[in-house]
Design an enzyme around this catalytic site. Sequence first.
Site, PDB file in Angstrom:
ATOM      1  N   GLY A  16       4.536  32.393  11.960  1.00  0.00           N
ATOM      2  CA  GLY A  16       4.601  33.188  13.494  1.00  0.00           C
ATOM      3  C   GLY A  16       3.477  34.043  13.326  1.00  0.00           C
ATOM      4  N   GLN A  52       3.505  42.091  14.564  1.00  0.00           N
ATOM      5  CA  GLN A  52       2.420  40.841  14.980  1.00  0.00           C
ATOM      6  C   GLN A  52       1.934  41.006  16.147  1.00  0.00           C
ATOM      7  OE1 GLN A  52       5.208  37.537  14.852  1.00  0.00           O
ATOM      8  NE2 GLN A  52       5.031  37.346  12.631  1.00  0.00           N
ATOM      9  N   ARG A  77      -3.128  38.993   6.008  1.00  0.00           N
ATOM     10  CA  ARG A  77      -3.951  40.114   6.289  1.00  0.00           C
ATOM     11  C   ARG A  77      -5.248  39.958   5.256  1.00  0.00           C
ATOM     12  NH1 ARG A  77       0.919  41.192   8.178  1.00  0.00           N
ATOM     13  NH2 ARG A  77       1.047  42.517   9.954  1.00  0.00           N
ATOM     14  N   ARG A 129      18.528  33.807  14.387  1.00  0.00           N
ATOM     15  CA  ARG A 129      18.853  34.370  13.075  1.00  0.00           C
ATOM     16  C   ARG A 129      20.256  35.223  13.175  1.00  0.00           C
ATOM     17  NH1 ARG A 129      13.853  36.424   9.259  1.00  0.00           N
ATOM     18  NH2 ARG A 129      13.272  34.429   8.743  1.00  0.00           N
ATOM     19  N   SER A 137       2.918  39.223   4.328  1.00  0.00           N
ATOM     20  CA  SER A 137       2.048  40.127   5.479  1.00  0.00           C
ATOM     21  C   SER A 137       0.842  40.396   4.790  1.00  0.00           C
ATOM     22  CB  SER A 137       3.064  41.094   5.795  1.00  0.00           C
ATOM     23  OG  SER A 137       4.309  40.798   6.442  1.00  0.00           O
ATOM     24  N   ASP A 162      13.353  41.270   8.619  1.00  0.00           N
ATOM     25  CA  ASP A 162      13.423  39.881   7.780  1.00  0.00           C
ATOM     26  C   ASP A 162      14.537  39.953   6.864  1.00  0.00           C
ATOM     27  OD1 ASP A 162      11.171  39.106   9.361  1.00  0.00           O
ATOM     28  OD2 ASP A 162       9.852  39.659   7.461  1.00  0.00           O
TER      29      ASP A 162
HETATM   30  C1  S3P Z   1       5.348  40.045  10.258  1.00  0.00           C
HETATM   31  C2  S3P Z   1       5.947  41.000  11.286  1.00  0.00           C
HETATM   32  C3  S3P Z   1       7.453  40.667  11.442  1.00  0.00           C
HETATM   33  C4  S3P Z   1       8.164  39.807  10.604  1.00  0.00           C
HETATM   34  C5  S3P Z   1       7.315  38.704  10.200  1.00  0.00           C
HETATM   35  C6  S3P Z   1       5.914  39.197   9.472  1.00  0.00           C
HETATM   36  C7  S3P Z   1       3.929  40.697  10.132  1.00  0.00           C
HETATM   37  O1  S3P Z   1       7.528  39.915  12.703  1.00  0.00           O
HETATM   38  O2  S3P Z   1       9.198  39.373  10.885  1.00  0.00           O
HETATM   39  O3  S3P Z   1       7.814  37.967   9.001  1.00  0.00           O
HETATM   40  O4  S3P Z   1       3.320  40.336   8.903  1.00  0.00           O
HETATM   41  O5  S3P Z   1       3.282  41.173  10.707  1.00  0.00           O
HETATM   42  P1  S3P Z   1       7.474  40.593  14.172  1.00  0.00           P
HETATM   43  O6  S3P Z   1       6.236  41.263  14.331  1.00  0.00           O
HETATM   44  O7  S3P Z   1       7.759  39.568  15.215  1.00  0.00           O
HETATM   45  O8  S3P Z   1       8.801  41.578  14.122  1.00  0.00           O
END
Ligand code: S3P
Length: 436
Positions: free
Chosen positions: A93, A168, A25, A349, A21, A318
């Site tokens: 994602g 996210q 960023r 999952r 994460s 996660d």
């Molecule tokens: C993440 C947010 C999470 C997480 C993903 C990383 C992020 O997703 O599952 O692996 O870095 O903001 P969600 O925002 O869909 O919960």
Amino acid sequence: MLTSHPVPAITGSLAAPGDKSCSHRALILGGLASGTSEITGLLMGDDVRRTGDVMRALGAQVIQTRDGVWRVTGVGEAGLSSPEGPLDFGNSGTGSRLLMGVMAGHAITAKIIGDASLSSRPMARITKPLSQMGARFETSAGDTLPLTLHGTDTLQPISYTPPHASAQVKSAILLAGLRAHGTSSVSEARMTRDHSERMLAGFGAKLDITRKDGVRTVSITGGQSLSAQEIRVPGDPSSAAFLIAASLISPGGDVLIENVMSNETRDGFFRVAELMGASLGAEPRDEAAGERLIDLQASSAPLKGVAVPEHMVPAMIDEFPILAVLAAFATGETRISGAAELRVKESDRISATVNMLRVNGVKAEETEDGFVVEGCAGNVPGGGHVTTHQDHRIAMSALVMGTAAQTPVSIDDASMIDTSYPAFANHMRSLGARFE
Ligand code: S3P
């Protein structure tokens, strides 16, 4: 295909890889800032590399030096430019959703694509609020990728409460809000990971954070500029969770993982492991990227099943596949609820985790928003072949299970592990695992 054979002990120490994460960023904010940011400890996973490629395609300069430092020269006031070809986010994602927020506030057009797993994941959660702010989207049926985004430099602010607990979505809106004409805010009743807030502040943005009646609201006013920073990426607690779990279920387990980020929006797995009977050692280290670091130690422990408190779900979103492995080795029942978001991760999952357990002789049942595991009191039969559904965390969880099962556990495909933890197999082997 890869097979994990039972081994007598998982022992040793190593440093956790860079947090996924924070790595995304750091590249994104470095690419938006004025000046050149230097990033060390960046995760070398495929997801993060693609975010770097996309920032490059949008006009930032992203260079990896020979000594592993990443230099990112941001676009600053000039803003992003339209990419020449489609932006391919692979399996990511986070990269795709955060960057949609970024691109929404620039007068550019971009086609966004991804692999089969990403192309099946819902995007309406992002396109809906960003459309309300003034961006336009042409999406595929079911609001999935591929999609075409038309950003605008006249983005309107928004006050938004996401219907799902999602960092996210929160981050996409804050990043769009940085370019909107006015103050945008995101409210959440269940706090999600706050790395965007911390890192935006580190790059010089002003955010306002309030709490009222259990709801946390983050506000950001558009038109602020970011300035380049030196960033050391903290170790990833989600990656460390696999090594800690391997140590807990191993007959002779004893590991020390250095430089793990300690953040209450990410440590749910470790807290639940303690509820299950693990005793974890945490030695404070210094800080990096506005986050506290610890060295985390775990040894072999008899575990008992628990009902995971629903309020802890976002802080371990996660970690459910690897928690299921602990549950399989525990005595008694483990119950997970309030986790319907797991259905729209890199795979479904809930279903993939329950199948991983069942093919290895563990009793488990799906529920709508979670699952229930009947623990085997240390004696997990194993012997199963696990279908990973292009999901790195299912792959790593199954391999960890194999280290302490009665018979080997194999997976159909180990390649997706590279998206988040390319050193996983080497790290596990260095601790005593036998992967063949
Ligand atoms: C993440 C947010 C999470 C997480 C993903 C990383 C992020 O997703 O599952 O692996 O870095 O903001 P969600 O925002 O869909 O919960």
